[in-house]
Design an enzyme around this catalytic site. Structure first.
Site, short mmCIF file in Angstrom:
data_model
loop_
_atom_site.label_atom_id
_atom_site.label_comp_id
_atom_site.label_asym_id
_atom_site.label_seq_id
_atom_site.Cartn_x
_atom_site.Cartn_y
_atom_site.Cartn_z
N TYR A 34 10.52 -37.80 37.03
CA TYR A 34 9.92 -37.29 38.26
C TYR A 34 10.55 -38.08 39.47
O TYR A 34 10.85 -39.41 39.38
CB TYR A 34 8.55 -37.49 38.32
CG TYR A 34 7.73 -37.41 39.59
CD1 TYR A 34 7.52 -36.13 39.89
CD2 TYR A 34 7.02 -38.43 40.20
CE1 TYR A 34 6.74 -35.78 41.04
CE2 TYR A 34 6.52 -38.06 41.50
CZ TYR A 34 6.28 -36.99 41.95
OH TYR A 34 5.71 -36.76 43.11
N ASP A 61 4.98 -41.17 30.30
CA ASP A 61 4.27 -40.22 31.27
C ASP A 61 4.19 -38.98 30.51
O ASP A 61 5.23 -38.01 30.44
CB ASP A 61 5.25 -40.13 32.31
CG ASP A 61 4.72 -39.01 33.57
OD1 ASP A 61 3.93 -38.48 33.26
OD2 ASP A 61 5.21 -39.27 34.72
N ARG A 107 -14.80 -50.89 44.25
CA ARG A 107 -13.33 -50.81 43.69
C ARG A 107 -13.31 -51.12 42.23
O ARG A 107 -12.33 -50.89 41.52
CB ARG A 107 -12.68 -51.86 44.76
CG ARG A 107 -11.30 -52.15 44.30
CD ARG A 107 -10.37 -52.69 45.44
NE ARG A 107 -10.95 -53.33 46.25
CZ ARG A 107 -11.44 -54.90 45.99
NH1 ARG A 107 -11.39 -55.32 44.93
NH2 ARG A 107 -12.14 -55.35 46.96
C1 LIG Z 1 3.52 -35.69 40.04
C2 LIG Z 1 4.19 -36.52 38.85
C3 LIG Z 1 3.91 -37.86 39.00
C4 LIG Z 1 3.44 -38.53 40.38
O1 LIG Z 1 1.96 -38.22 40.41
P1 LIG Z 1 1.08 -38.12 41.49
O2 LIG Z 1 -0.34 -37.98 41.42
O3 LIG Z 1 1.71 -37.16 42.59
O4 LIG Z 1 1.14 -39.59 42.11
C5 LIG Z 1 4.46 -38.75 38.23
N1 LIG Z 1 5.04 -38.15 37.02
C6 LIG Z 1 5.03 -36.74 36.87
C7 LIG Z 1 5.76 -36.11 35.67
C8 LIG Z 1 4.39 -35.96 37.87
O5 LIG Z 1 4.95 -34.56 37.80
#
Ligand SMILES: *Cc1c(COP(=O)(O)O)cnc(C)c1O
Length: 379
Positions: A98, A170, A46
């Site tokens: 998202y 992001d 972990r």
């Molecule tokens: C899919 C997505 C997420 C979440 O990621 P997961 O791997 O599904 O938990 C966050 N931000 C964006 C822009 C995404 O497309």
């Protein structure tokens, strides 16, 4: 090292015990110690695992950052960032996120006393008005999901720096090949590795990249304490996926352009949202901060009929109707009822997320077949 070389070499060394050129899948939960505390830097998987370490270094290098941390999903990575905060702290977040991020902020963390303000970050000035002594973090995506809005990362970063706030970006849609937020002043870059980094629709994973040593330690503490870490098999699959990231992205962008141009001229299509189109309201910002414009495209239909959108999505041959994006295969999604169903209708209409909005993740198939598929489905 240039990007394509980093994609293949960064973070990976021949295995020290055998010389294996591919990083082995260290499928082990624990590591034997000669005497208590006498170990080779690995105690428990972990906390550390050599396959995960190689991947974390690779992703950090791709984002021009010092440290990478991988999580069991993109949302687990975001969860770790918000856990840096305390009750009473405030976050300024883009209003076009998202759906799962929005759900986590409003349904999970709001009840722990963290306050989220959702605003359009396209005009950086609107942020300053919301900043007070409790503000700690700005959270954004660009291009946004699913409206493909573009936020000027450098402009937001300037404000964040002035007020001593953390800026988290992001970068899932752009990938490190098209855009490097750290170079524009971001403190944290987040990825849903599930998408383009993995690239083959076979893994769910998330990642964070940071430069600051203290921030890395704090996030590594949360990563280990809360435990949402990925397994070595998944880390191996992503290490393998990353080796072709640059060539996949070139094709995603090339196909994306062809599909966007086709849709733009189609009589049944109302609006096409793709930052590479000159008609896109933030095309100039996209040109400034992105190397190319990617393979994510959204569009709406004239008359905004949800039934017609459903009919189109059900009649594709090559665009698979599925949640997710960023794989080699083309996918289509209906944000209003699928990925963004957790956003109330009034909220989503405000940002233009209409009932007929269709989101495409354009894959790396032959563009002629994709265009023929779209032509037939829209007919
Ligand atoms: C899919 C997505 C997420 C979440 O990621 P997961 O791997 O599904 O938990 C966050 N931000 C964006 C822009 C995404 O497309």
């Amino acid at each position: 090292m240039k990007f394509g070389t980093k994609a293949i070499h960064a973070g990976v060394e021949p295995d020290p015990s055998t010389g294996a050129i591919m990083t082995p899948i260290y499928q082990t939960s624990t590591y034997v110690q000669a005497s208590p505390g006498d170990h080779k830097g690995y105690e428990y998987s972990r906390t550390h695992n050599p396959t995960r370490d190689a991947l974390q270094k690779s992703i950090a290098a791709l984002e021009n950052g010092n440290h990478g941390l991988c999580f069991s999903s993109g949302l687990a990575a975001i969860d770790a960032v918000i856990k840096l905060l305390s009750p009473g702290d405030e976050v300024i977040a883009a209003n076009d996120l998202y759906g799962g991020t929005y759900r986590m902020f409003t349904k999970v963390f709001a009840k722990y006393g963290i306050k989220f303000h959702f605003v359009s970050l396209e005009k950086a000035d609107s942020i300053s008005e919301l900043i007070n002594k409790n503000t700690k973090l700005i959270w954004l995506e660009t291009p946004t999901n699913p409206m493909m809005n573009i936020i000027d990362i450098a402009a937001v970063s300037e404000i964040a720096k002035k007020h001593n706030l953390l800026l988290a970006v992001d970068n899932t849609f752009a990938t490190p090949y098209l855009q490097n937020p750290m170079d524009m002043g971001a403190d944290i870059v987040m990825h849903s590795v599930t998408k383009y980094l993995g690239g083959h629709s076979d893994v769910v994973m998330g990642a964070l990249v940071v430069n600051d040593e203290k921030l890395k330690d704090d996030l590594a503490f949360i990563q280990n304490s809360c435990g949402a870490t990925p397994g070595p098999q998944d880390c191996f699959l992503v290490l393998r996926g990353i080796k072709t990231l640059h060539i996949r992205m070139d094709r995603h962008c090339e196909n994306g352009r062809k599909v966007a141009e086709f849709l733009k001229d189609h009589p049944k299509v109302e609006n096409v949202y793709w930052p590479g189109l000159e008609s896109h309201p933030n095309h100039e910002v996209a040109k400034k901060q992105m190397k190319d414009f990617g393979g994510m495209i959204s569009f709406t239909l004239k008359g905004d009929s949800k039934a017609e959108a459903f009919r189109i999505m059900e009649s594709f041959r090559f665009f698979s109707l599925a949640e997710s994006l960023g794989g080699i295969e083309s996918m289509v999604n209906h944000p209003a009822t699928m990925t963004h169903a957790s956003i109330p209708r009034e909220e989503r209409l405000k940002i233009g997320l209409l009932d007929s909005l269709i989101r495409l993740s354009v894959g790396i198939e032959d563009a002629d077949d994709l265009i023929a598929d779209l032509k037939a489905a829209l007919a």
